[in-house]
Design an enzyme around this catalytic site. Sequence first.
Site, mmCIF file in Angstrom:
data_model
loop_
_atom_site.group_PDB
_atom_site.id
_atom_site.type_symbol
_atom_site.label_atom_id
_atom_site.label_comp_id
_atom_site.label_asym_id
_atom_site.label_seq_id
_atom_site.Cartn_x
_atom_site.Cartn_y
_atom_site.Cartn_z
ATOM 1 N N ALA A 128 -61.530 67.755 57.953
ATOM 2 C CA ALA A 128 -60.199 68.480 56.980
ATOM 3 C C ALA A 128 -59.279 68.492 58.517
ATOM 4 O O ALA A 128 -59.529 69.364 59.188
ATOM 5 C CB ALA A 128 -60.125 69.680 56.349
ATOM 6 N N MET A 129 -57.733 69.071 57.659
ATOM 7 C CA MET A 129 -56.833 68.805 58.830
ATOM 8 C C MET A 129 -57.208 70.627 59.616
ATOM 9 O O MET A 129 -56.780 70.748 60.640
ATOM 10 C CB MET A 129 -55.244 68.897 58.711
ATOM 11 C CG MET A 129 -55.332 69.638 57.339
ATOM 12 S SD MET A 129 -53.457 69.271 56.310
ATOM 13 C CE MET A 129 -53.847 67.782 55.424
ATOM 14 N N ARG A 130 -57.680 71.113 59.044
ATOM 15 C CA ARG A 130 -57.621 73.267 58.818
ATOM 16 C C ARG A 130 -58.901 72.431 60.118
ATOM 17 O O ARG A 130 -59.122 73.980 60.939
ATOM 18 C CB ARG A 130 -58.237 73.794 57.782
ATOM 19 C CG ARG A 130 -59.916 73.454 57.288
ATOM 20 C CD ARG A 130 -59.795 73.986 56.320
ATOM 21 N NE ARG A 130 -61.253 73.061 55.388
ATOM 22 C CZ ARG A 130 -61.068 72.629 54.404
ATOM 23 N NH1 ARG A 130 -60.122 72.304 54.214
ATOM 24 N NH2 ARG A 130 -62.522 72.814 54.373
ATOM 25 N N TYR A 131 -59.766 71.623 60.176
ATOM 26 C CA TYR A 131 -60.271 72.072 61.224
ATOM 27 C C TYR A 131 -60.096 70.780 62.926
ATOM 28 O O TYR A 131 -60.600 71.208 63.567
ATOM 29 C CB TYR A 131 -62.305 71.675 61.074
ATOM 30 C CG TYR A 131 -62.644 71.812 59.613
ATOM 31 C CD1 TYR A 131 -62.865 73.774 59.800
ATOM 32 C CD2 TYR A 131 -62.698 71.000 58.866
ATOM 33 C CE1 TYR A 131 -63.981 73.926 58.611
ATOM 34 C CE2 TYR A 131 -63.432 71.938 57.227
ATOM 35 C CZ TYR A 131 -63.816 73.202 57.809
ATOM 36 O OH TYR A 131 -64.635 73.948 56.148
ATOM 37 N N THR A 132 -59.230 70.158 62.559
ATOM 38 C CA THR A 132 -59.481 69.355 63.823
ATOM 39 C C THR A 132 -57.512 69.814 64.884
ATOM 40 O O THR A 132 -57.077 70.092 63.887
ATOM 41 C CB THR A 132 -58.476 67.869 63.316
ATOM 42 O OG1 THR A 132 -58.346 67.928 62.575
ATOM 43 C CG2 THR A 132 -59.980 67.013 62.919
#
Length: 767
Positions: A128-132
Amino acid sequence: MTDLFTPPPADPAESLPLADYAERAYLEYALSVVKGRALPDVCDGNKPVQRRILYAMFRMGLAWSGAGGAKPVKSARVVGDVLGRYHPHGDTAAYDALVRMAQDFSQRYPLIDGQGNFGSRDGDGAAAMRYTEARLAPIARLLLDEIDEGTVDFQPNYDGSTEEPRQLPARLPFVLLNGASGIAVGLATEVPSHNLREVAAATVALLKNERLTDDELHALLPAPDFPGGGQIISPAADIREAYRNGRGSLKVRARWHVEDLARGQWQLVVHELPPGTSAQKVLEEIEELTNPKVKAGKKALLAEQVQLRQTLLAVLDAVRDESNKDAAVRLVFEPKTRTVEQAELIATLLAHTSLESSVPMNLTMIGRDGRPVQKGLRRILVEWIEFRLATVERRTRHRLAKVLERIHVLEGRQLVLLNIDEVIRIIRNADEPKAALIASFRLSERQAEDILEIRLRQLARLEAIRIEQELAELRAQQGKLDEILATPAALRRAVVREIEADAKAHGDERRTLVQEEKKTVAEIKVVDEPVTVVVSVKGWVRALKGHEVDAATLAFKPGDAAYGCWACRSVDTLAVLGSNGRAYSVAVAALPGGRGDGVPITTLIDLESGTQVAHYVAAAAGTMLLLANSGGYGLLARVADLQGRNRGGKAFLALAEGESLLAPAVVGAAHRHLACLAADGRLLVFGLDELKHQGGGGRGLTLIDVDAAAPLIAVAPCAEAVTVVGSGRGGKAKEETLRGAALAAHVGKRARKGRQVAALHKVLRLA
């Protein structure tokens, strides 16, 4: 009183027919998808969402600098900025585009440096974009460094709150470097990636020589260069034709090596895969081949499934995926035994899995004129060169304006230093020092403002020396910039130098091998032996060994009987003709043997709904057949022409409404004539040389002039005599053999009506 439910009368000036409105609205939607989402731009190679992501990251300070890269930020922050400022669509679309630009297996030269899980070539999705986290890659500088130098036009964003670039000032043809894939409304694109050094060399060659031939261009840019390597096996002529037309298909295959083990054992290791193929996909294909499932609507495995399983298991013992961080692709295939031929294992895998496949090439993109067009390689490079020349010219004018402004300011400072006491006196005593300076020294407003803002430390003697040095450097720059703007050749030389420098800084070696090879064809070894193919009226087929088969002794299911028996070889083909004119083929080796009744033909071919099998014939591939229909049309074709790869057959014979197929007739070497018999007893004999071989099928030529009341009922190749089977006036069965003068009475040209067979009252067939 006005009815509230009655709409007000339409203004004729604002009214529009619904059909016109729907057409206009759909065209606007189609244009929006084509230009705003799906197709790349020939200038910078980006789609709008990619361009917006790169520009947003540049403005966020995520560009690569000379000292190193900026600190990466959360991808969610980038996506949020892109959606809020430039791209009014879903966050999933923006994040998916960002992820793809960070995947080294999707793009040949990734534009984004991603931190974290950005997916894998096996189809695993990104986190998810919150992790990358993400930042711009060093090569992205070639797209963005000149953005603030007047090189490209800007346009208002979707809400008019800010501006975004129409294109990025690309220093190289990124539309070829990273390629593109997309589907629009009525248009699609499949641009493969290419090697940076080769693209740069071809571009430089075109810049230096506009009359460069296609062969010279192809020598510099021989083929695409895929991120995952692999091998292109298409002939150079096919690749050149695809580049010339802007459309084609390339044959690609994996690359492998053989590892020797102890005691003579060995294993095959695939280390590069074709584009679009993953290790997981290959494993799934092998699993499906070795453990096939019964297809929907069938009660048992098809003969082809069983045969493929046996073929693969005869050479393959095990397969495993040993890919890891040290080896992006490592697929290991263990042979059944060490005596298995390496070439046999490789050919089997290539023929039945995605280790060998095709890659489409469709060079459709938005041109410099804003129109979506399918372009050839030369046109792509020419249009990009035009864009780059215009970009460098705009950049040069912008830089020249900056240089001239700086020279103007320094000349004012130089004048101040020569008259420093007078300048200080004017500033101290004048009510309006700016106007006084302009009047006293004939300065411009810009020079006067600079003098008033100057610091005292800049009045030192050393400053005068620095001004002289800087002026000398700036005037040298001015001369170079003026030369570039004044001379087209100098402009081209400047572009060439920049391309060569960028190629040296960012280029790398080719990954994809270009070496022509023959496409691998699945070959199943079959013992060549005599067999007899037996087909029943209800469509049960079998193959009995030998030619000594007595048709009278054959047993069939109750209510069934023999349709035909053909003495042929096990390597021959059983051709099947459907009532709709489609041709199907089944290898004789695939037919069941033994003492049983065989299998229904419908388990070996896929008939269309509402279609029945009309006729059969089993023979060698080179056997010539006469195929005719009741409408009086026919053609010559070989058994090989009826063969196809698909169980669904292929359209071969064109039939008009009400026409039916006649049984195929084998044409032998001794046959010189063709006899055609109509239902009303007319017989026409003409030379076979009046017909032609039509390997692609079709309607054929007119054999005999017939109508619906008396259709064509039989055809037979003949040599010296023709036997007609029918009945006399008393209804008794009778055969009439015509030869010599009796036969000559029926000889004529093709498409004539023929003559009645006088000895028969009713005709049935030709023997």
